[in-house]
Design a protein around this motif. Sequence first.
Motif, PDB file in Angstrom:
ATOM      1  N   LEU A 188      10.454 -33.541 -25.339  1.00 15.78           N
ATOM      2  CA  LEU A 188      11.810 -33.142 -24.437  1.00 15.78           C
ATOM      3  C   LEU A 188      12.492 -31.807 -23.930  1.00 15.78           C
ATOM      4  CD1 LEU A 188      13.262 -33.797 -27.969  1.00 15.78           C
ATOM      5  CD2 LEU A 188      13.435 -35.385 -25.967  1.00 15.78           C
ATOM      6  N   LEU A 189      11.190 -31.128 -24.325  1.00 18.27           N
ATOM      7  CA  LEU A 189      12.002 -30.293 -23.224  1.00 18.27           C
ATOM      8  C   LEU A 189      11.232 -30.031 -21.701  1.00 18.27           C
ATOM      9  CD1 LEU A 189      10.859 -27.346 -25.988  1.00 18.27           C
ATOM     10  CD2 LEU A 189      12.922 -27.212 -25.342  1.00 18.27           C
ATOM     11  N   LEU A 190       9.893 -30.442 -21.419  1.00 20.15           N
ATOM     12  CA  LEU A 190      10.174 -30.741 -20.352  1.00 20.15           C
ATOM     13  C   LEU A 190      10.683 -31.755 -19.508  1.00 20.15           C
ATOM     14  CD1 LEU A 190       6.550 -30.947 -21.180  1.00 20.15           C
ATOM     15  CD2 LEU A 190       7.273 -28.708 -19.669  1.00 20.15           C
ATOM     16  N   HIS A 191      11.283 -32.538 -20.430  1.00 24.49           N
ATOM     17  CA  HIS A 191      11.974 -33.458 -19.688  1.00 24.49           C
ATOM     18  C   HIS A 191      11.850 -34.791 -19.124  1.00 24.49           C
ATOM     19  CE1 HIS A 191      16.549 -31.406 -19.477  1.00 24.49           C
ATOM     20  NE2 HIS A 191      15.176 -30.145 -19.429  1.00 24.49           N
ATOM     21  N   GLN A 192      10.696 -35.268 -20.165  1.00 29.56           N
ATOM     22  CA  GLN A 192       9.153 -36.135 -19.718  1.00 29.56           C
ATOM     23  C   GLN A 192       9.958 -37.335 -21.416  1.00 29.56           C
ATOM     24  OE1 GLN A 192       7.502 -37.432 -17.308  1.00 29.56           O
ATOM     25  NE2 GLN A 192       8.242 -34.530 -16.590  1.00 29.56           N
ATOM     26  N   TRP A 193      10.868 -38.451 -20.953  1.00 30.84           N
ATOM     27  CA  TRP A 193      11.247 -38.011 -22.007  1.00 30.84           C
ATOM     28  C   TRP A 193      10.170 -39.798 -22.468  1.00 30.84           C
ATOM     29  CZ3 TRP A 193      15.069 -35.874 -23.020  1.00 30.84           C
ATOM     30  CH2 TRP A 193      15.703 -35.158 -22.051  1.00 30.84           C
ATOM     31  N   TRP A 194       9.300 -40.681 -21.854  1.00 31.57           N
ATOM     32  CA  TRP A 194       8.523 -41.370 -21.799  1.00 31.57           C
ATOM     33  C   TRP A 194       7.668 -41.298 -23.141  1.00 31.57           C
ATOM     34  CZ3 TRP A 194       9.673 -46.401 -21.430  1.00 31.57           C
ATOM     35  CH2 TRP A 194      10.263 -46.493 -20.381  1.00 31.57           C
ATOM     36  N   LEU A 195       7.194 -39.253 -23.235  1.00 32.15           N
ATOM     37  CA  LEU A 195       6.317 -38.944 -23.555  1.00 32.15           C
ATOM     38  C   LEU A 195       6.773 -38.463 -24.492  1.00 32.15           C
ATOM     39  CD1 LEU A 195       3.647 -37.081 -24.025  1.00 32.15           C
ATOM     40  CD2 LEU A 195       5.264 -35.207 -23.298  1.00 32.15           C
ATOM     41  N   THR A 196       7.131 -38.593 -25.076  1.00 31.08           N
ATOM     42  CA  THR A 196       8.571 -38.672 -26.300  1.00 31.08           C
ATOM     43  C   THR A 196       8.532 -39.728 -27.328  1.00 31.08           C
ATOM     44  OG1 THR A 196      10.384 -36.544 -25.734  1.00 31.08           O
ATOM     45  CG2 THR A 196      10.823 -37.844 -27.747  1.00 31.08           C
ATOM     46  N   ALA A 197       8.839 -40.935 -26.315  1.00 30.55           N
ATOM     47  CA  ALA A 197       9.115 -42.553 -26.365  1.00 30.55           C
ATOM     48  C   ALA A 197       7.281 -43.101 -26.887  1.00 30.55           C
ATOM     49  CB  ALA A 197       9.080 -43.287 -25.433  1.00 30.55           C
ATOM     50  N   ALA A 198       6.500 -42.011 -26.728  1.00 25.40           N
ATOM     51  CA  ALA A 198       5.003 -42.092 -26.968  1.00 25.40           C
ATOM     52  C   ALA A 198       4.635 -41.141 -27.883  1.00 25.40           C
ATOM     53  CB  ALA A 198       3.994 -42.145 -25.708  1.00 25.40           C
ATOM     54  N   MET A 199       5.568 -39.987 -28.056  1.00 25.90           N
ATOM     55  CA  MET A 199       5.173 -39.903 -29.095  1.00 25.90           C
ATOM     56  C   MET A 199       6.155 -40.501 -30.634  1.00 25.90           C
ATOM     57  SD  MET A 199       2.639 -37.419 -29.079  1.00 25.90           S
ATOM     58  CE  MET A 199       2.372 -38.990 -27.672  1.00 25.90           C
TER      59      MET A 199
END
Length: 121
Positions: free
Chosen positions: A87-98
């Motif tokens: 979220l802090l890096l604005h990488q929404w797909w990373l958050t979705a993967a988590m």
Amino acid sequence: MSQSGSFRPGIIVMLLGSLAGLAVALYAYFTPLTGVNGSLGALVVILSTIALAILTLVLAPLSHRSGRVALRVLILLDLVGTGFAGLLLHQWWLTAAMVVGLIGLLLEMASSASSTTPAHS
């Protein structure tokens, strides 16, 4: 019938979530114009997703209850921390993967709880 440690659905989903997170983190780190390419934050996320995959693979064959609980807590902390970093890096797909990894952790906990519950006659 007992399931093999490496073929439980929760373990597979957690591993897929961590590998998807690793792919997103590698893309963000190495691709220009992602906003985080070459940053320390993206590098830390790469390391945390690798750690998550390793913890998941260690959890799969583990049979001791106390060890499984400790690894689940570490995995939960890694999932939440890496998702927040996404979220802090604005990488929404990373958050979705988590989130996918968190679903896998919940599936793994539910499947091991149902396999250890004694059957009543």
